[in-house]
Every structure is written in structure tokens, then in C-alpha cells.
Write a protein that holds these residues in place. Structure first.
Motif, PDB file in Angstrom:
ATOM      1  N   UNK A   1       0.839  -1.196   0.000  1.00 33.62           N
ATOM      2  CA  UNK A   1       0.000   0.000   0.000  1.00 33.62           C
ATOM      3  C   UNK A   1       0.875   1.248   0.000  1.00 33.62           C
ATOM      4  N   UNK A   2       0.462   2.298  -0.692  1.00 31.11           N
ATOM      5  CA  UNK A   2       1.247   3.536  -0.678  1.00 31.11           C
ATOM      6  C   UNK A   2       1.240   4.159   0.716  1.00 31.11           C
ATOM      7  N   UNK A   3       2.305   4.883   1.004  1.00 29.88           N
ATOM      8  CA  UNK A   3       2.389   5.566   2.286  1.00 29.88           C
ATOM      9  C   UNK A   3       2.808   4.676   3.435  1.00 29.88           C
ATOM     10  N   UNK A   4       3.322   3.495   3.130  1.00 34.71           N
ATOM     11  CA  UNK A   4       3.763   2.598   4.180  1.00 34.71           C
ATOM     12  C   UNK A   4       5.070   3.046   4.808  1.00 34.71           C
ATOM     13  N   UNK A   5       5.518   2.341   5.849  1.00 35.10           N
ATOM     14  CA  UNK A   5       6.737   2.749   6.549  1.00 35.10           C
ATOM     15  C   UNK A   5       7.956   2.676   5.635  1.00 35.10           C
ATOM     16  N   UNK A   6       8.806   3.681   5.737  1.00 34.84           N
ATOM     17  CA  UNK A   6      10.010   3.734   4.914  1.00 34.84           C
ATOM     18  C   UNK A   6      11.089   4.494   5.662  1.00 34.84           C
ATOM     19  N   UNK A   7      12.324   4.243   5.300  1.00 31.44           N
ATOM     20  CA  UNK A   7      13.470   4.912   5.919  1.00 31.44           C
ATOM     21  C   UNK A   7      14.525   5.106   4.839  1.00 31.44           C
ATOM     22  N   UNK A   8      14.827   6.357   4.474  1.00 34.23           N
ATOM     23  CA  UNK A   8      15.815   6.587   3.414  1.00 34.23           C
ATOM     24  C   UNK A   8      17.213   6.107   3.773  1.00 34.23           C
ATOM     25  N   UNK A   9      17.476   5.900   5.050  1.00 33.10           N
ATOM     26  CA  UNK A   9      18.780   5.401   5.454  1.00 33.10           C
ATOM     27  C   UNK A   9      18.909   3.893   5.383  1.00 33.10           C
ATOM     28  N   UNK A  10      17.806   3.223   5.035  1.00 30.50           N
ATOM     29  CA  UNK A  10      17.800   1.762   4.979  1.00 30.50           C
ATOM     30  C   UNK A  10      18.202   1.289   3.591  1.00 30.50           C
ATOM     31  N   UNK A  11      18.996   0.249   3.511  1.00 30.49           N
ATOM     32  CA  UNK A  11      19.386  -0.320   2.230  1.00 30.49           C
ATOM     33  C   UNK A  11      19.264  -1.842   2.291  1.00 30.49           C
ATOM     34  N   UNK A  12      19.085  -2.447   1.126  1.00 29.72           N
ATOM     35  CA  UNK A  12      19.007  -3.894   1.013  1.00 29.72           C
ATOM     36  C   UNK A  12      20.294  -4.429   0.408  1.00 29.72           C
ATOM     37  N   UNK A  13      20.733  -5.564   0.903  1.00 28.72           N
ATOM     38  CA  UNK A  13      21.974  -6.169   0.407  1.00 28.72           C
ATOM     39  C   UNK A  13      21.788  -7.672   0.270  1.00 28.72           C
TER      40      UNK A  13
ATOM     41  N   UNK B   1      11.986  -3.563  12.872  1.00 24.34           N
ATOM     42  CA  UNK B   1      11.174  -2.349  12.830  1.00 24.34           C
ATOM     43  C   UNK B   1      10.305  -2.376  11.568  1.00 24.34           C
ATOM     44  N   UNK B   2       9.262  -1.546  11.517  1.00 29.83           N
ATOM     45  CA  UNK B   2       8.331  -1.587  10.388  1.00 29.83           C
ATOM     46  C   UNK B   2       8.977  -1.260   9.040  1.00 29.83           C
ATOM     47  N   UNK B   3       9.903  -0.301   8.998  1.00 30.38           N
ATOM     48  CA  UNK B   3      10.508   0.062   7.723  1.00 30.38           C
ATOM     49  C   UNK B   3      11.300  -1.099   7.132  1.00 30.38           C
TER      50      UNK B   3
ATOM     51  N   UNK C   1       8.796  -3.712   5.781  1.00 32.36           N
ATOM     52  CA  UNK C   1       8.214  -3.304   4.501  1.00 32.36           C
ATOM     53  C   UNK C   1       9.230  -3.417   3.369  1.00 32.36           C
ATOM     54  N   UNK C   2      10.470  -3.034   3.627  1.00 33.68           N
ATOM     55  CA  UNK C   2      11.493  -3.088   2.585  1.00 33.68           C
ATOM     56  C   UNK C   2      11.743  -4.520   2.129  1.00 33.68           C
ATOM     57  N   UNK C   3      11.803  -5.448   3.063  1.00 31.37           N
ATOM     58  CA  UNK C   3      12.071  -6.846   2.714  1.00 31.37           C
ATOM     59  C   UNK C   3      10.915  -7.447   1.928  1.00 31.37           C
ATOM     60  N   UNK C   4       9.684  -7.266   2.419  1.00 30.15           N
ATOM     61  CA  UNK C   4       8.539  -7.820   1.689  1.00 30.15           C
ATOM     62  C   UNK C   4       8.391  -7.144   0.330  1.00 30.15           C
ATOM     63  N   UNK C   5       8.606  -5.830   0.280  1.00 27.05           N
ATOM     64  CA  UNK C   5       8.491  -5.136  -0.991  1.00 27.05           C
ATOM     65  C   UNK C   5       9.476  -5.657  -2.017  1.00 27.05           C
ATOM     66  N   UNK C   6      10.681  -5.984  -1.577  1.00 25.43           N
ATOM     67  CA  UNK C   6      11.685  -6.536  -2.482  1.00 25.43           C
ATOM     68  C   UNK C   6      11.289  -7.924  -2.972  1.00 25.43           C
TER      69      UNK C   6
ATOM     70  N   UNK D   1       1.127 -11.383  11.521  1.00 27.92           N
ATOM     71  CA  UNK D   1       2.125 -10.944  10.550  1.00 27.92           C
ATOM     72  C   UNK D   1       1.797  -9.542  10.038  1.00 27.92           C
ATOM     73  N   UNK D   2       2.741  -8.589  10.139  1.00 30.44           N
ATOM     74  CA  UNK D   2       2.469  -7.237   9.628  1.00 30.44           C
ATOM     75  C   UNK D   2       2.251  -7.190   8.124  1.00 30.44           C
ATOM     76  N   UNK D   3       2.674  -8.231   7.390  1.00 34.39           N
ATOM     77  CA  UNK D   3       2.443  -8.250   5.945  1.00 34.39           C
ATOM     78  C   UNK D   3       0.973  -8.051   5.624  1.00 34.39           C
ATOM     79  N   UNK D   4       0.090  -8.592   6.438  1.00 31.90           N
ATOM     80  CA  UNK D   4      -1.347  -8.513   6.176  1.00 31.90           C
ATOM     81  C   UNK D   4      -1.855  -7.074   6.210  1.00 31.90           C
ATOM     82  N   UNK D   5      -1.086  -6.170   6.835  1.00 29.14           N
ATOM     83  CA  UNK D   5      -1.470  -4.764   6.922  1.00 29.14           C
ATOM     84  C   UNK D   5      -0.663  -3.893   5.968  1.00 29.14           C
ATOM     85  N   UNK D   6       0.396  -4.437   5.396  1.00 33.04           N
ATOM     86  CA  UNK D   6       1.225  -3.682   4.467  1.00 33.04           C
ATOM     87  C   UNK D   6       0.734  -3.770   3.030  1.00 33.04           C
TER      88      UNK D   6
END
Length: 419
Positions: A148-160, A253-255, A258-263, A282-287
Motif C-alpha cells: 500500500x502507498x504511504x507505508x513505513x520507509x526509511x531513506x537510510x535503509x538499504x538492502x543487500x 522495525x516496520x521500515x 516493509x522493505x524486505x517484503x516489498x523486495x 504478521x504485519x504483511x497482512x497490513x502492508x
């Protein structure tokens, strides 16, 4: 009669015959070399019981010694596994004899709680185990996993993307933070991590790749996902039919969640996404933008047995104050039978309310079987629901609501790895 089949711990030389019984009971092939080596690194021979017909092993059960999170505390828990009887020796009382002997051994070791995953849900209630946690399996098709748009995000977070075994220490940091909060999780030694991070079941020289993605920032890891994927194609239409299976996803944390599931849920060339053993909260059900698209199946997870009612109830914390007399019925462990006063103090511990549990001659407020108390023990199964099914009896008006609320817990219990 069961007494015709002596029971004792096995020796190292008997391990092969012991595992043969398990293979017959569960219709499985012998373990591949990698799986067998991992099992040998985890097995505790002195806690692995076998029933004998002469010199032949005809039944068995084992225990892994765990430190498991219970509400507000870590506790020694006997992780019961490998319960099996040779098909030729069923219905002779062997399983009952094994389970009773095992519970006596657990009691002698001073462990107040035993836990297991039930291969058949109709078996373990008669030995005092109750369904204490629940888990979900999810399936999503391509395009259905948009967040969903507007979900938790953190610009300092990166995926590796990381090699799982190399990243084990980083994964363990995230897991240990979850372990500090989530009932049902247990401490993992290296062999248990190996069980998650390597393909133990392939007989071929090239094992199935296990993949990992980390969510991190400059301070370190904040989440991880362990998964496998297979590239498949409709050769006629030249369309992708890949499948991605999520083995485990945890985040602090939520961000990061969200980043992991979004990927994962946006990976190309995948037609179906599958995740097993997920928590029911599971928070996925709300994301998700359209959570109705999740095809989910909910089933039981951990089954809990209170071997020492007083010690078990005193070692966890409670969600609110309570002072309730509980009358427990327990035919298998008669030392638990009788009335117990559970008193959760008004002074809160950092994460909940501490309690004492002592024998009493006072009249009972709530009457229940020991399995119902085990079901409620981790905070994920409500006593109130069992009372509505006629399985728990309230004697003193209002006492059941107090006890049920006190034994509830946030977050809900979850154990993602079957033992």
C-alpha cells in the motif's frame, strides 16, 4: 501390554536402527548425507528414548534441550521430536509408554515445560499437550503483492544480497532481538542455523541454492529474509512460471519489514510467492495494498505441556494483575492435579506482572484440564474461547476473564522452525 517393550536411551551404535523406525512411521527415505550430519550435530543421545521388542527398536522419541522465550522470560524447555512407532507395532500401548516415560524424565531434569509440533493433531491432547501457538501459510500470485502507498520507509535503509552462511552472525543479531520479545522462539546453535541456511535434503552434488537479503543501515542489520527460488517457464508460450519460497523473514522495525517484503514480492519472472510458518499477527497482512489477495491457511504450531504447573506458571509474566484459584485435572502427571492459587502481583516487572503459584485448599475459581493451561501458556490461545467450547469451567463469576486476560500476551507466540 506396553511393559513388554522395555524403554531406555539409545547408544550411538543404535542410532541407525532408531532412525529406520522414524522413516517407516513418516514414510520417508533415509536422510541424505548433509541432513544426517546436521541431525547428528543436534541429537542428544541421552534424551533419545527407544522401545524394544527383544533386540529390535520398535518405537522412539527424542528431546532437544532448548532455552525458549515464554511471556516475559527465558525458560528451559524440553523440545519433543522424533515421536514414532513401527507400523507393525501400532496400537500396543508403546506410544503411551514412551510419552509417559519421557514426561517423567523431563520432570526429573527440572524442566517445567515441554513443547512439540504435532504430526497429527488428535494424538497429543491425551498426554496433556495443548495448542499454544498458531501459524499461517501464504500464497500470492504475480502482481498481487504490491504494498500500500504511504507505508513505513526509511531513506537510510538499504538492502543487500548476502551469502547466507557468511551472513549468519548478522542474521543472529536480528533473531536475538526478536527472541527477546516473541514467545515461542528458542535459542539457535550453529547446527540449527545450518538447518535454515543450507539445503540438507538434496542428494545431488549441487544443492538447491538458499538465498538471503539483508535490510541494514550504517549501524548494522535491521532485518533479513531467507528464501529459495526456482526458474520455470511455460515453454510453449515462453512465459515465466517461477516460484519463490520464503523460509524465514524477521525484522526489528516496520521500515525494514516493509522493505524486505516489498523486495521479495516484486521479484521479476516469478508467478507465485509462497511463505510458510508465518505468525498469525504478521504485519504483511497490513502492508499489502490488497490483503484479500493473500491465500492463507492457518493451522496449529507449538503444542505446550506443563510438566510442573507451579514452576511453569511462576516463571512467566502476566499481562495484568490476577488472583485466581485454578483446579487442574492431570491424569498423566498426577503431581499437577489439584487446586493452585495463581497470584500476579500488582507491582509490575519491566515487561509484565510477576506471579507466585502455590497449592491451596481454597475453593476453585476456574476448573480446567492441564492441556488447556498449556494451550494458554504462551499467550496465543485464549481460555475464554475454550470456555465457550465447554472445555474450561468458570466457578466464580468474572474470574475466567481475569485469568484469560492475564495469560494473554503481545506479541503472539510464533516458532518458525519445526524441531
Amino acid at each position: 501390554m506396553a511393559t513388554s517393550y522395555p524403554i531406555r536411551p539409545i547408544t550411538e551404535g543404535e542410532l541407525g536402527a532408531y532412525l529406520t523406525v522414524d522413516q517407516h512411521a513418516f514414510h520417508e527415505a533415509p536422510r541424505p548425507a548433509r541432513s544426517r550430519a546436521n541431525f547428528l550435530a543436534r541429537v542428544e543421545l541421552d534424551r533419545t528414548l527407544a522401545a524394544f521388542d527383544g533386540a529390535t527398536i520398535v518405537g522412539g522419541t527424542g528431546i532437544y534441550s532448548f532455552q525458549m522465550r515464554v511471556p516475559g522470560a527465558m525458560a528451559a524447555v524440553a523440545g519433543v521430536s522424533l515421536v514414532s512407532v513401527l507400523p507393525s507395532h501400532r496400537r500396543r500401548g508403546i506410544l503411551t509408554a514412551l510419552m509417559r516415560r519421557q514426561l517423567a524424565d523431563v520432570s526429573e531434569r527440572g524442566e517445567a515445560v515441554a513443547a512439540l509440533f504435532g504430526s497429527e493433531s488428535g494424538i497429543y491432547g491425551r498426554y496433556g499437550y495443548g495448542r499454544a501457538s498458531w501459524q499461517a501459510a501464504y500464497r500470492l500470485r504475480a502482481g498481487e503483492g504490491a504494498l500500500a502507498p504511504g507505508g513505513p520507509a526509511d531513506p537510510g535503509l538499504r538492502l543487500r544480497i548476502a551469502e547466507p552462511l557468511t551472513a549468519r552472525a548478522e542474521l543472529a543479531k536480528v533473531y536475538d532481538l526478536a527472541l527477546a520479545e516473541r514467545p515461542g522462539l528458542y535459542t539457535r546453535t550453529e547446527p540449527w542455523w545450518d538447518r535454515l541456511l543450507t539445503d540438507l535434503h538434496s542428494d545431488g552434488e549441487t544443492p538447491q541454492p538458499i538465498r538471503c537479503v539483508l535490510a541494514e543501515d550504517d549501524s548494522g542489520p535491521r532485518g533479513y529474509a531467507v528464501f529459495s527460488s526456482s526458474g520455470r517457464w511455460d515453454q510453449d508460450a515462453f512465459l515465466p512460471e517461477g516460484v519463490l519460497d520464503v523460509s524465514e523473514l524477521m525484522a526489528t522495525d516496520p521500515a525494514a519489514t516493509a522493505a524486505l517484503w516489498g523486495d521479495l514480492l516484486s521479484r521479476d519472472l516469478i508467478s507465485e510467492f509462497h511463505a510458510r510458518g508465518r505468525p498469525v499477527d504478521d504485519p504483511l497482512l497490513y502492508l499489502l495494498a490488497d490483503p484479500r489477495r493473500v491465500r492463507s491457511v492457518v493451522t496449529d504450531g507449538l503444542w505446550i505441556r506443563l510438566v510442573d504447573v507451579a514452576s511453569a506458571l511462576a516463571q512467566r509474566l502476566y499481562a495484568c494483575p490476577a488472583d485466581v484459584v485454578i483446579e487442574v485435572a492431570d491424569e498423566v502427571c498426577p503431581q499437577n492435579a489439584g487446586r493452585w492459587r495463581l497470584a500476579a502481583a500488582a507491582a509490575a516487572a519491566p515487561a509484565g506482572f510477576r506471579a507466585t503459584c502455590e497449592r491451596t485448599s481454597a475453593p476453585a475459581d476456574v476448573v480446567l484440564p492441564v492441556w488447556a493451561l498449556g494451550a494458554a501458556y504462551l499467550g496465543g490461545t485464549r481460555l475464554g474461547s475454550m470456555a465457550e467450547a465447554g472445555l474450561v469451567t468458570e466457578v466464580t463469576a468474572g474470574s475466567l476473564a481475569v485469568l484469560s486476560t492475564a495469560m494473554s500476551w503481545e506479541p503472539t507466540p510464533w516458532c518458525p522452525m519445526i524441531f
